[in-house]
Design an enzyme around this catalytic site. Structure first.
Site, mmCIF file in Angstrom:
data_model
loop_
_atom_site.group_PDB
_atom_site.id
_atom_site.type_symbol
_atom_site.label_atom_id
_atom_site.label_comp_id
_atom_site.label_asym_id
_atom_site.label_seq_id
_atom_site.Cartn_x
_atom_site.Cartn_y
_atom_site.Cartn_z
ATOM 1 N N LYS A 1 5.182 9.703 8.117
ATOM 2 C CA LYS A 1 4.961 9.219 9.487
ATOM 3 C C LYS A 1 5.969 9.782 10.496
ATOM 4 O O LYS A 1 5.847 10.914 10.946
ATOM 5 C CB LYS A 1 4.921 7.689 9.475
ATOM 6 C CG LYS A 1 3.722 7.150 8.657
ATOM 7 C CD LYS A 1 3.672 5.652 8.635
ATOM 8 C CE LYS A 1 2.626 5.143 7.666
ATOM 9 N NZ LYS A 1 1.265 5.151 8.191
ATOM 10 N N TYR B 1 0.869 -1.178 0.000
ATOM 11 C CA TYR B 1 0.000 0.000 0.000
ATOM 12 C C TYR B 1 0.900 1.220 0.000
ATOM 13 O O TYR B 1 1.801 1.325 0.838
ATOM 14 C CB TYR B 1 -0.901 0.017 1.237
ATOM 15 C CG TYR B 1 -1.770 1.245 1.355
ATOM 16 C CD1 TYR B 1 -1.460 2.257 2.276
ATOM 17 C CD2 TYR B 1 -2.908 1.409 0.569
ATOM 18 C CE1 TYR B 1 -2.264 3.376 2.392
ATOM 19 C CE2 TYR B 1 -3.713 2.536 0.679
ATOM 20 C CZ TYR B 1 -3.382 3.525 1.591
ATOM 21 O OH TYR B 1 -4.165 4.637 1.709
ATOM 22 N N ASP C 1 9.518 2.600 -0.963
ATOM 23 C CA ASP C 1 8.523 3.327 -0.167
ATOM 24 C C ASP C 1 8.795 3.019 1.309
ATOM 25 O O ASP C 1 8.365 1.985 1.824
ATOM 26 C CB ASP C 1 7.111 2.903 -0.574
ATOM 27 C CG ASP C 1 6.062 3.611 0.269
ATOM 28 O OD1 ASP C 1 4.860 3.398 0.030
ATOM 29 O OD2 ASP C 1 6.435 4.358 1.199
HETATM 30 P P1 KE4 Z 1 -0.476 8.646 4.082
HETATM 31 O O1 KE4 Z 1 -1.002 9.293 2.819
HETATM 32 O O2 KE4 Z 1 -1.544 7.845 4.817
HETATM 33 O O3 KE4 Z 1 0.281 9.625 5.001
HETATM 34 O O4 KE4 Z 1 0.651 7.598 3.651
HETATM 35 C C1 KE4 Z 1 0.318 6.590 2.718
HETATM 36 C C2 KE4 Z 1 1.286 5.426 2.862
HETATM 37 C C3 KE4 Z 1 2.303 5.278 1.936
HETATM 38 N N1 KE4 Z 1 3.200 4.262 2.020
HETATM 39 C C4 KE4 Z 1 3.128 3.363 3.041
HETATM 40 C C5 KE4 Z 1 4.143 2.263 3.101
HETATM 41 C C6 KE4 Z 1 2.116 3.473 4.018
HETATM 42 O O5 KE4 Z 1 2.061 2.560 5.028
HETATM 43 C C7 KE4 Z 1 1.176 4.517 3.941
HETATM 44 C C8 KE4 Z 1 0.036 4.682 4.942
HETATM 45 N N2 KE4 Z 1 -0.095 3.633 5.909
HETATM 46 C C9 KE4 Z 1 -1.435 3.402 6.443
HETATM 47 C C10 KE4 Z 1 -1.303 2.303 7.500
HETATM 48 N N3 KE4 Z 1 -1.190 1.028 6.915
HETATM 49 C C11 KE4 Z 1 -2.061 4.632 6.977
HETATM 50 C C12 KE4 Z 1 -3.271 4.409 7.863
HETATM 51 C C13 KE4 Z 1 -4.537 4.895 7.216
HETATM 52 O O6 KE4 Z 1 -4.690 4.740 5.987
HETATM 53 O O7 KE4 Z 1 -5.391 5.425 7.967
#
Ligand code: KE4
Length: 427
Positions: free
Chosen positions: A267, A144, A239
């Site tokens: 994060k 993801y 990523d």
């Molecule tokens: P954000 O757009 O949510 O800040 O980041 C996206 C993203 C990109 N790459 C990786 C490896 C990620 O894990 C994420 C976001 N992680 C999720 C948790 N699995 C965010 C939680 C959510 O979607 O509420």
């Protein structure tokens, strides 16, 4: 601040916010029941709107590596706040953050800040396409990378949790430019390059997957991916939004000795405030506007308040270098789960590196999307609720990584292991 209960707040939220949540994975739909609301957090603990104290194994999905509301991060934000919240011009925090990131992650020669991980990966993909003048992107099942159209295909995290790994609303013409392959399978990647000569702009992956549950790369796999990208002129994009600064100061690329062409971050670099970043080889990054033809922008990119929190978080990591301690915590939980599950006769897999791990309810070793899906999601739901009833909050999905912080050391981790062991025995 409201004095209403979680149920009262959720009833109101459902009227005005789709599913009552601003991010789907928070909705508890795959584990049953309604989500609790949090009114405060400190250290390893969440305080809910119902005045329950929960030991947090989500850590706001990764950022809270120092625990919640760390005094050093709070103080940094307070100092920045004295000068204002946003200027829309360059500010000193941006230079300090860029110097920190490029020093701690040597593959990043130049870096551009964003306000989320999604923006970071979306921008990195566009940059790879602009730099190589190729259209196709390769990603891996279960990874993801946020919710941009090119990447929300066979995605993990909330998309998988809610059974929509391929979201509606993405034109088939877009999806055709994204090739999805199995993780930990170098032969599949080699075959894809052969089938699409000179068409692959980039290969993007979570070097250790956190979004289908936690799945580390097999030994040698990432080196094979690096070699294939170099051989075929495709950019390798790590990523590390989740793993960056989480598993080592230099991320998985430091642990594995791999140099990607681009890296995305998020994060932890925001210290709990909205920050993302992407960076890498200077000759690639210089293709970005205003220098080059690849456009990318953001009203709040480099926001002084957010960067003050992220800089404090990274400086703390440099000072403490807590990774051996965090790995000991992860191993303590892993051993507690394996021991309790064995005593109960429940097959589990617990992949763990440092303060990232997951519990899969299956006898099948976990190494990719397909093996992760052999996990008994219904049994996970019962496990989740038993832990929550005991005062430990796990990610509300069978397909997420669990996170620990330095604040979990001592009483919190011991208590949590007791609760988790009791939960397994109750299944
Ligand atoms: P954000 O757009 O949510 O800040 O980041 C996206 C993203 C990109 N790459 C990786 C490896 C990620 O894990 C994420 C976001 N992680 C999720 C948790 N699995 C965010 C939680 C959510 O979607 O509420």
């Amino acid at each position: 601040m409201s004095s209403q209960t979680s149920d009262q707040l959720f009833a109101r939220a459902l009227q005005l916010i789709p599913g009552g949540v601003n991010s789907p994975v928070r909705a508890f739909r795959s584990v049953g029941g309604s989500p609790f609301f949090v009114k405060a957090a400190r250290g390893a603990t969440l305080i809910t709107a119902d005045d329950r104290e929960l030991i947090d194994f989500v850590c706001t999905w990764g950022p809270a590596i120092h625990g919640h509301n760390h005094p050093r991060i709070k103080a940094a934000i307070a100092t920045a706040l004295e000068s204002g919240t946003s200027f829309g011009t360059p500010n000193p925090y941006e230079v300090e953050m860029a110097e920190l990131i490029t020093r701690l992650v040597p593959s990043i020669q130049k870096v551009r800040m964003t306000s989320s991980g999604t923006e970071a990966t979306m921008s990195a993909v566009r940059l790879a396409r602009g730099f190589t003048r190729r259209d196709k992107i390769i990603k891996f099942s279960g990874c993801y990378h946020g919710h941009s159209d090119s990447l929300l295909i066979k995605a993990g995290s909330g998309a998988l949790t809610h059974g929509h790994p391929d979201s509606a609303g993405i034109p088939a013409s877009f999806a055709r430019e994204t090739i999805v392959l199995p993780f930990n399978n170098a032969a599949a990647l080699a075959a894809a390059f052969t089938a699409h000569p000179d068409q692959i702009a980039g290969v993007i992956l979570e070097p250790y997957i956190g979004n289908v549950g936690f799945i580390p790369a097999d030994p040698g796999y990432l080196a094979a991916v690096r070699q294939l990208c170099t051989q075929h002129g495709a950019l390798l994009i790590f990523d590390e939004v989740m793993t960056g600064f989480r598993l080592a100061l230099g991320g998985v690329q430091q642990l594995e000795g791999i140099t990607p062409d681009l890296t995305t971050l998020g994060k932890i670099i925001g210290g709990g405030l909205p920050v993302g970043a992407f960076g890498g080889r200077a000759d690639i990054m210089d293709h970005l506007a205003p220098l080059g033809p690849v456009y990318q922008a953001g009203t709040l990119s480099g926001n002084p308040l957010a960067l003050s929190a992220g800089i404090a978080s990274l400086r703390l990591l440099e000072e403490l270098n807590p990774y051996a301690r965090l790995d000991a915590l992860g191993q303590q939980v892993r051993e507690a789960v394996l021991s309790a599950a064995k005593a109960k006769g429940i097959p589990v897999q617990v992949p763990q590196r440092g303060s990232m791990f997951s519990v899969f309810f299956t006898a099948t070793p976990i190494r990719d999307y397909d093996s992760a899906l052999t996990s008994d999601a219904a049994l996970f739901g019962r496990f989740f609720r038993a832990c929550l009833d005991g005062g430990v909050y796990l990610p509300p999905s069978a397909y997420e990584a669990y996170f620990l912080s330095t604040a979990h050391e001592g009483a919190a981790i011991d208590r949590a292991c007791d609760v988790i062991s009791a939960a397994l025995r109750s299944l």
